[in-house]
Design a protein around this motif. Structure first.
Motif, PDB file in Angstrom:
ATOM      1  N   ALA A 144      48.221  41.387  34.904  1.00  9.59           N
ATOM      2  CA  ALA A 144      46.800  40.796  33.956  1.00  9.59           C
ATOM      3  C   ALA A 144      45.889  41.014  34.650  1.00  9.59           C
ATOM      4  CB  ALA A 144      47.091  38.870  33.947  1.00  9.59           C
ATOM      5  N   LEU A 145      45.226  41.548  36.025  1.00  8.97           N
ATOM      6  CA  LEU A 145      44.582  41.911  36.324  1.00  8.97           C
ATOM      7  C   LEU A 145      43.798  43.113  35.511  1.00  8.97           C
ATOM      8  CD1 LEU A 145      41.280  40.898  38.084  1.00  8.97           C
ATOM      9  CD2 LEU A 145      43.076  42.125  39.752  1.00  8.97           C
TER      10      LEU A 145
ATOM     11  N   CYS B 168      40.895  44.143  33.622  1.00  8.95           N
ATOM     12  CA  CYS B 168      39.454  45.540  34.118  1.00  8.95           C
ATOM     13  C   CYS B 168      39.725  45.924  32.979  1.00  8.95           C
ATOM     14  CB  CYS B 168      40.075  46.248  35.173  1.00  8.95           C
ATOM     15  SG  CYS B 168      40.164  45.304  36.413  1.00  8.95           S
ATOM     16  N   LYS B 169      40.506  46.239  31.975  1.00  7.10           N
ATOM     17  CA  LYS B 169      40.208  47.577  31.055  1.00  7.10           C
ATOM     18  C   LYS B 169      39.779  47.150  29.909  1.00  7.10           C
ATOM     19  CE  LYS B 169      43.833  50.117  28.482  1.00  7.10           C
ATOM     20  NZ  LYS B 169      44.872  50.911  27.962  1.00  7.10           N
ATOM     21  N   GLU B 170      40.487  45.191  29.693  1.00  2.46           N
ATOM     22  CA  GLU B 170      39.071  45.155  29.085  1.00  2.46           C
ATOM     23  C   GLU B 170      38.165  44.865  28.603  1.00  2.46           C
ATOM     24  OE1 GLU B 170      40.133  40.540  27.187  1.00  2.46           O
ATOM     25  OE2 GLU B 170      42.333  42.090  26.685  1.00  2.46           O
ATOM     26  N   MET B 171      37.145  45.163  29.696  1.00  9.85           N
ATOM     27  CA  MET B 171      36.051  45.125  30.301  1.00  9.85           C
ATOM     28  C   MET B 171      35.294  46.318  31.236  1.00  9.85           C
ATOM     29  SD  MET B 171      35.954  41.485  32.437  1.00  9.85           S
ATOM     30  CE  MET B 171      34.475  40.502  32.938  1.00  9.85           C
ATOM     31  N   GLY B 172      36.428  47.157  30.521  1.00 11.44           N
ATOM     32  CA  GLY B 172      35.270  48.092  30.852  1.00 11.44           C
ATOM     33  C   GLY B 172      35.465  48.572  32.796  1.00 11.44           C
TER      34      GLY B 172
ATOM     35  N   LEU C 227      35.959  38.543  35.247  1.00  5.67           N
ATOM     36  CA  LEU C 227      36.854  38.608  35.637  1.00  5.67           C
ATOM     37  C   LEU C 227      38.243  37.776  35.645  1.00  5.67           C
ATOM     38  CD1 LEU C 227      38.289  41.490  35.721  1.00  5.67           C
ATOM     39  CD2 LEU C 227      37.562  41.608  38.067  1.00  5.67           C
ATOM     40  N   LEU C 228      38.462  36.956  36.521  1.00  4.69           N
ATOM     41  CA  LEU C 228      39.246  35.852  36.914  1.00  4.69           C
ATOM     42  C   LEU C 228      39.064  35.062  35.793  1.00  4.69           C
ATOM     43  CD1 LEU C 228      38.226  35.340  40.481  1.00  4.69           C
ATOM     44  CD2 LEU C 228      40.129  36.463  39.894  1.00  4.69           C
ATOM     45  N   LYS C 229      38.084  35.177  35.123  1.00  4.42           N
ATOM     46  CA  LYS C 229      38.446  33.978  33.565  1.00  4.42           C
ATOM     47  C   LYS C 229      39.262  34.791  32.837  1.00  4.42           C
ATOM     48  CE  LYS C 229      35.607  34.664  30.383  1.00  4.42           C
ATOM     49  NZ  LYS C 229      34.794  34.211  29.459  1.00  4.42           N
ATOM     50  N   ARG C 230      38.799  36.377  32.910  1.00  7.05           N
ATOM     51  CA  ARG C 230      39.619  36.921  31.679  1.00  7.05           C
ATOM     52  C   ARG C 230      41.231  36.982  32.141  1.00  7.05           C
ATOM     53  NH1 ARG C 230      37.796  40.117  27.592  1.00  7.05           N
ATOM     54  NH2 ARG C 230      36.064  39.233  28.404  1.00  7.05           N
ATOM     55  N   MET C 231      41.281  37.464  33.701  1.00  9.92           N
ATOM     56  CA  MET C 231      42.683  37.748  34.154  1.00  9.92           C
ATOM     57  C   MET C 231      43.527  36.205  33.956  1.00  9.92           C
ATOM     58  SD  MET C 231      44.200  38.038  38.392  1.00  9.92           S
ATOM     59  CE  MET C 231      43.805  35.883  38.229  1.00  9.92           C
ATOM     60  N   GLY C 232      43.119  34.791  34.124  1.00 11.38           N
ATOM     61  CA  GLY C 232      43.924  33.797  33.202  1.00 11.38           C
ATOM     62  C   GLY C 232      44.258  33.682  31.812  1.00 11.38           C
ATOM     63  N   LEU C 233      43.532  34.115  31.627  1.00 12.43           N
ATOM     64  CA  LEU C 233      43.582  34.325  29.766  1.00 12.43           C
ATOM     65  C   LEU C 233      44.693  35.423  29.490  1.00 12.43           C
ATOM     66  CD1 LEU C 233      42.933  33.236  26.837  1.00 12.43           C
ATOM     67  CD2 LEU C 233      41.207  35.885  27.173  1.00 12.43           C
TER      68      LEU C 233
END
Lengths: 68, 149
Positions: free
Chosen positions: B16-17, B21-25, B111-117
């Motif tokens: 997920a991390l 990373c990919k989603e956030m460039g 970044l951690l928020k996006r990983m959790g999502l």
């Protein structure tokens, strides 16, 4: 047929996650939430009666704030 | 000067991390064993999110299991194990490192928020449920629905 249920997770920019379940009865909400709680630091959990069942909500601890 | 901080939430889902990373460039570099930072700890940052307060030894700053590159930034993010064996997102946010913080947020919160999502989305799909993301004030809402929840 089973009524459609929902789990709503709000991932906030400050690092908190607020999680709520809708249309659950009894302990079903906690069971349904369990797979999604992994890795979250749960800090508060409460249940409220709601039309159609119980609403269970959790809040996770916030990420510590930056101090330059 | 160095200000090495770590995210309070540990990395519980590496896949997920990577997707976050990919989603956030950002570029996830698996098995990169060092990450770029100021290079020397001068005991000058001691806030709650200081990496050493979260169980990372200052002597190990700069060493990691994996790294994350931020485009246009010379410093990097490292994934380091703390004294509990948890994998933490660690980086130096001072000077050049501010470019990292601008992308991942204080203590890597965004970044951690996006990983959790993403981890929750993947879990929902695995269990046969539907998911939808919505932008809300101050965050992102994930709604998971299903009759067998």
């Amino acid at each position: 047929m089973n009524k459609e249920k929902a789990i709503i997770m709000d991932f906030m920019d400050d690092g908190t996650v607020v999680m709520e379940g809708e249309n659950f009865v009894g302990d079903a909400c906690d069971k349904a939430m369990a797979p999604y709680k992994k890795g979250l630091n749960e800090s508060k959990h409460e249940r409220k009666a709601k039309t159609g069942g119980l609403m269970s909500s959790i809040r996770t601890s916030a990420t510590v704030k930056k101090k330059a | 000067m160095s200000h090495v901080c770590a995210g309070a939430q540990h990395v519980h889902d590496l896949d997920a991390l990577k997707l976050a990373c990919k989603e956030m460039g950002l570029e996830f570099v698996a098995n990169q064993k060092t990450f770029k930072w100021w290079g020397r700890w001068v005991n000058d940052y001691d806030a709650k999110d200081a990496a050493y307060k979260l169980g990372i030894k200052p002597g190990d700053y700069g060493k990691c299991e994996h790294a994350i590159k931020v485009p246009g930034c010379d410093y990097e993010i490292g994934l380091m194990r703390n004294d509990k064996g948890q994998l933490l997102v660690v980086y130096d946010f001072y000077g050049e490192g501010q470019k990292i913080q601008n992308v991942v947020g204080p203590a890597a919160g965004l970044l951690l928020k996006r990983m959790g999502l993403i981890a929750a989305e993947r879990q929902a799909v695995k269990l046969g449920h539907k998911t939808v993301r919505m932008k809300i004030n101050g965050g992102i809402r994930l709604k998971i629905t299903g009759r067998t929840l």
